[in-house]
Design a protein around this motif. Sequence first.
Motif, PDB file in Angstrom:
ATOM      1  N   PRO A 191      -8.313  21.712 -20.361  1.00 34.48           N
ATOM      2  CA  PRO A 191      -9.377  22.381 -21.319  1.00 34.48           C
ATOM      3  C   PRO A 191     -10.573  22.036 -20.529  1.00 34.48           C
ATOM      4  CG  PRO A 191      -7.749  21.334 -22.947  1.00 34.48           C
ATOM      5  CD  PRO A 191      -7.315  20.568 -21.584  1.00 34.48           C
ATOM      6  N   PRO A 192     -11.682  22.930 -20.533  1.00 36.97           N
ATOM      7  CA  PRO A 192     -12.855  22.949 -19.928  1.00 36.97           C
ATOM      8  C   PRO A 192     -13.714  21.881 -20.427  1.00 36.97           C
ATOM      9  CG  PRO A 192     -12.577  25.179 -20.129  1.00 36.97           C
ATOM     10  CD  PRO A 192     -11.310  24.395 -20.837  1.00 36.97           C
ATOM     11  N   ALA A 193     -13.445  21.487 -21.803  1.00 34.70           N
ATOM     12  CA  ALA A 193     -14.437  20.519 -22.475  1.00 34.70           C
ATOM     13  C   ALA A 193     -13.967  19.124 -22.162  1.00 34.70           C
ATOM     14  CB  ALA A 193     -14.240  20.600 -24.081  1.00 34.70           C
ATOM     15  N   ASP A 194     -12.550  18.949 -21.989  1.00 39.20           N
ATOM     16  CA  ASP A 194     -12.056  17.632 -21.587  1.00 39.20           C
ATOM     17  C   ASP A 194     -12.503  17.342 -20.170  1.00 39.20           C
ATOM     18  OD1 ASP A 194     -10.595  16.605 -23.900  1.00 39.20           O
ATOM     19  OD2 ASP A 194      -9.464  18.531 -23.651  1.00 39.20           O
ATOM     20  N   LEU A 195     -12.651  18.196 -19.127  1.00 41.06           N
ATOM     21  CA  LEU A 195     -13.151  18.104 -17.693  1.00 41.06           C
ATOM     22  C   LEU A 195     -14.576  17.772 -17.722  1.00 41.06           C
ATOM     23  CD1 LEU A 195     -11.089  20.853 -16.083  1.00 41.06           C
ATOM     24  CD2 LEU A 195     -10.796  18.668 -15.966  1.00 41.06           C
ATOM     25  N   MET A 196     -15.471  18.611 -18.554  1.00 39.94           N
ATOM     26  CA  MET A 196     -16.851  18.435 -18.726  1.00 39.94           C
ATOM     27  C   MET A 196     -17.145  16.928 -19.223  1.00 39.94           C
ATOM     28  SD  MET A 196     -18.566  20.925 -17.777  1.00 39.94           S
ATOM     29  CE  MET A 196     -20.029  21.299 -18.595  1.00 39.94           C
ATOM     30  N   ARG A 197     -16.368  16.451 -20.012  1.00 37.82           N
ATOM     31  CA  ARG A 197     -16.448  15.157 -20.610  1.00 37.82           C
ATOM     32  C   ARG A 197     -16.138  14.020 -19.412  1.00 37.82           C
ATOM     33  NH1 ARG A 197     -12.604  11.748 -21.422  1.00 37.82           N
ATOM     34  NH2 ARG A 197     -11.173  13.433 -21.764  1.00 37.82           N
ATOM     35  N   GLU A 198     -14.881  14.292 -18.702  1.00 38.41           N
ATOM     36  CA  GLU A 198     -14.677  13.340 -17.801  1.00 38.41           C
ATOM     37  C   GLU A 198     -15.537  13.300 -16.634  1.00 38.41           C
ATOM     38  OE1 GLU A 198     -11.035  12.756 -14.879  1.00 38.41           O
ATOM     39  OE2 GLU A 198     -10.417  13.608 -16.725  1.00 38.41           O
ATOM     40  N   VAL A 199     -16.134  14.401 -16.179  1.00 41.29           N
ATOM     41  CA  VAL A 199     -16.957  14.641 -15.238  1.00 41.29           C
ATOM     42  C   VAL A 199     -18.394  13.854 -15.642  1.00 41.29           C
ATOM     43  CG1 VAL A 199     -18.144  15.993 -13.735  1.00 41.29           C
ATOM     44  CG2 VAL A 199     -15.945  16.382 -13.989  1.00 41.29           C
ATOM     45  N   GLY A 200     -18.660  14.404 -16.826  1.00 38.32           N
ATOM     46  CA  GLY A 200     -20.132  13.406 -17.194  1.00 38.32           C
ATOM     47  C   GLY A 200     -19.782  12.185 -17.346  1.00 38.32           C
ATOM     48  N   GLU A 201     -18.623  11.380 -17.782  1.00 39.96           N
ATOM     49  CA  GLU A 201     -18.465  10.230 -17.601  1.00 39.96           C
ATOM     50  C   GLU A 201     -18.797   9.512 -16.097  1.00 39.96           C
ATOM     51  OE1 GLU A 201     -15.010   9.271 -19.476  1.00 39.96           O
ATOM     52  OE2 GLU A 201     -15.731   9.694 -21.371  1.00 39.96           O
ATOM     53  N   LEU A 202     -18.140  10.100 -15.181  1.00 41.64           N
ATOM     54  CA  LEU A 202     -18.244   9.820 -13.739  1.00 41.64           C
ATOM     55  C   LEU A 202     -19.536   9.914 -13.582  1.00 41.64           C
ATOM     56  CD1 LEU A 202     -15.151  11.718 -12.513  1.00 41.64           C
ATOM     57  CD2 LEU A 202     -15.442   9.249 -12.665  1.00 41.64           C
ATOM     58  N   ALA A 203     -20.349  10.968 -13.834  1.00 37.64           N
ATOM     59  CA  ALA A 203     -21.745  10.988 -13.294  1.00 37.64           C
ATOM     60  C   ALA A 203     -22.698   9.840 -13.833  1.00 37.64           C
ATOM     61  CB  ALA A 203     -22.437  12.277 -13.830  1.00 37.64           C
ATOM     62  N   ALA A 204     -22.318   9.294 -15.071  1.00 36.90           N
ATOM     63  CA  ALA A 204     -23.061   8.324 -15.747  1.00 36.90           C
ATOM     64  C   ALA A 204     -22.603   6.969 -15.024  1.00 36.90           C
ATOM     65  CB  ALA A 204     -22.500   8.140 -17.221  1.00 36.90           C
ATOM     66  N   ARG A 205     -21.445   6.960 -14.415  1.00 41.06           N
ATOM     67  CA  ARG A 205     -21.248   5.996 -13.636  1.00 41.06           C
ATOM     68  C   ARG A 205     -21.628   5.705 -11.925  1.00 41.06           C
ATOM     69  NH1 ARG A 205     -14.857   4.624 -14.416  1.00 41.06           N
ATOM     70  NH2 ARG A 205     -15.312   3.307 -12.774  1.00 41.06           N
ATOM     71  N   GLY A 206     -22.509   6.950 -11.600  1.00 38.99           N
ATOM     72  CA  GLY A 206     -23.164   7.143 -10.419  1.00 38.99           C
ATOM     73  C   GLY A 206     -22.189   7.808  -9.284  1.00 38.99           C
ATOM     74  N   VAL A 207     -21.119   8.376  -9.778  1.00 37.84           N
ATOM     75  CA  VAL A 207     -20.607   9.256  -9.003  1.00 37.84           C
ATOM     76  C   VAL A 207     -21.312  10.526  -8.539  1.00 37.84           C
ATOM     77  CG1 VAL A 207     -18.404  10.763  -8.695  1.00 37.84           C
ATOM     78  CG2 VAL A 207     -18.120   8.740  -9.758  1.00 37.84           C
ATOM     79  N   LYS A 208     -21.396  10.894  -7.430  1.00 39.31           N
ATOM     80  CA  LYS A 208     -22.238  11.867  -6.887  1.00 39.31           C
ATOM     81  C   LYS A 208     -21.227  13.231  -6.726  1.00 39.31           C
ATOM     82  CE  LYS A 208     -25.837   9.449  -6.758  1.00 39.31           C
ATOM     83  NZ  LYS A 208     -27.067   9.525  -7.701  1.00 39.31           N
ATOM     84  N   GLU A 209     -20.294  13.077  -6.099  1.00 46.09           N
ATOM     85  CA  GLU A 209     -19.435  14.129  -5.847  1.00 46.09           C
ATOM     86  C   GLU A 209     -18.169  14.213  -6.450  1.00 46.09           C
ATOM     87  OE1 GLU A 209     -19.190  15.499  -1.452  1.00 46.09           O
ATOM     88  OE2 GLU A 209     -17.130  14.748  -1.848  1.00 46.09           O
TER      89      GLU A 209
END
Length: 441
Positions: free
Chosen positions: A182-200
């Motif tokens: 589901p897009p909402a789950d992907l958005m959550r997961e990627v958002g968490e990665l961004a918060a951890r400093g992931v750029k790509e």
Amino acid sequence: MSDRAPNAAHPRVYLETYGCQMNVADSQTVSAVLRRAGYVTADGVEDADVVLLNTCAIREHAEEKVLHRLRELARLKNSRPEVKIGLLGCMAQHNRGAIMEKAAFLDVVAGPDSYRRLPEMIGSAGFDPSIDVRLDRAETYADITPDYGGGVRAYVTAMRGCDKFCAFCVVPYTRGRERSIPPADLMREVGELAARGVKEVVLLGQTVNAYRFGETDFGALLKMIATINGIERIRFTSPHPSDTTESLIEAMATESKVMPQLHLPIQSGSDRILAAMERGYTVTEYLDLVARVRSAIPGVAISTDIIVGFHGEEDSDFEATTAIMREVGYDSAFMFKYSVREHTRAFRLGDSVSEEDKGRRLIALIALQEEMSLARNRAMIGREFAVLVEGAARRGRGMVSGKTPQFKTAIFAGAEGVRAGDTVNVRVDSATGHSLMCSIA
């Protein structure tokens, strides 16, 4: 015989991963499942209470590597019988009967849709192994946040399984049918990665561009991911030519965060072999797609997969493959000898091309691609690119490396203060077939 008892409070698990980035992503999910159950990571097999191998079954060579590792682990099991040893992933799903004959000491055998049950399976394994290789069309692990390692790049599973049933491929049988996260789950997961400093982020799927959840297709998903603050670059692998829609091309052309890099597996340049492979497109259709992509996305880098020696391939078919390689001018290519895989549609056909001919053709393809990669990289000399720094280069004191938007490795002398995660503009000074030597622009 070791007299050391497993640490009941915090059992230690050592996980080895074989195969593609999908397997790497799956191992991160396995790690999260086991961590929730109280497991901690062991430094090596000698310190582990549980040893798990996450495996690949795409090519025969991958299975041979795992079987060799299992023979090594048999000695560990003899000296420390209390250690639980498990086989996970595609190889467990694909060939569990033969595996159990060769490695009867296995305690756990789990397919790609059984990872939630691993703590229970490990706990219940005794005289008889605990086995679960059932495919589950509903399983996506969407609610489990994988345990990512450090680094500026993270791999995110966008969909699981495959519906293509190419004649040479075991994926639909080992990973099941297509299921989109589901897009909402992907958005959550990627958002968490961004918060951890992931750029790509790199979105993963066996045919990732077949993604569809409700009205959201893959092009729309790319645009959604691009709205997440902190994510600077988006890539994906591995797409299928038949699912490379105008929506996807438009997203790549208009969304600056989606990098100008496209992996477009051709597999063969012969229409006759493509039909036998059941790939679903012709050479003409493929070349038309390449033309549309390059027209819409100037400077795009295109890579591919090629199989040599598929059943019935003759010298004329191979020559057609070399011809399409020259016509497209790939930036890079993954090239393999065909190996017959049990349970695939092509299995009954057998193997009509000798190992000698396969080897000769593969060597010729690699030489051709090396030549083209060098030419394409040398064409970049004098140009400037924005490089996402990944860290110190493997060679050269004071040198750092990163990726251009086209996913080419750029190496340059790091200025004071340059660190992983920074984006630095560089100028290409020289090139090899595999990397660009640069200086800060």
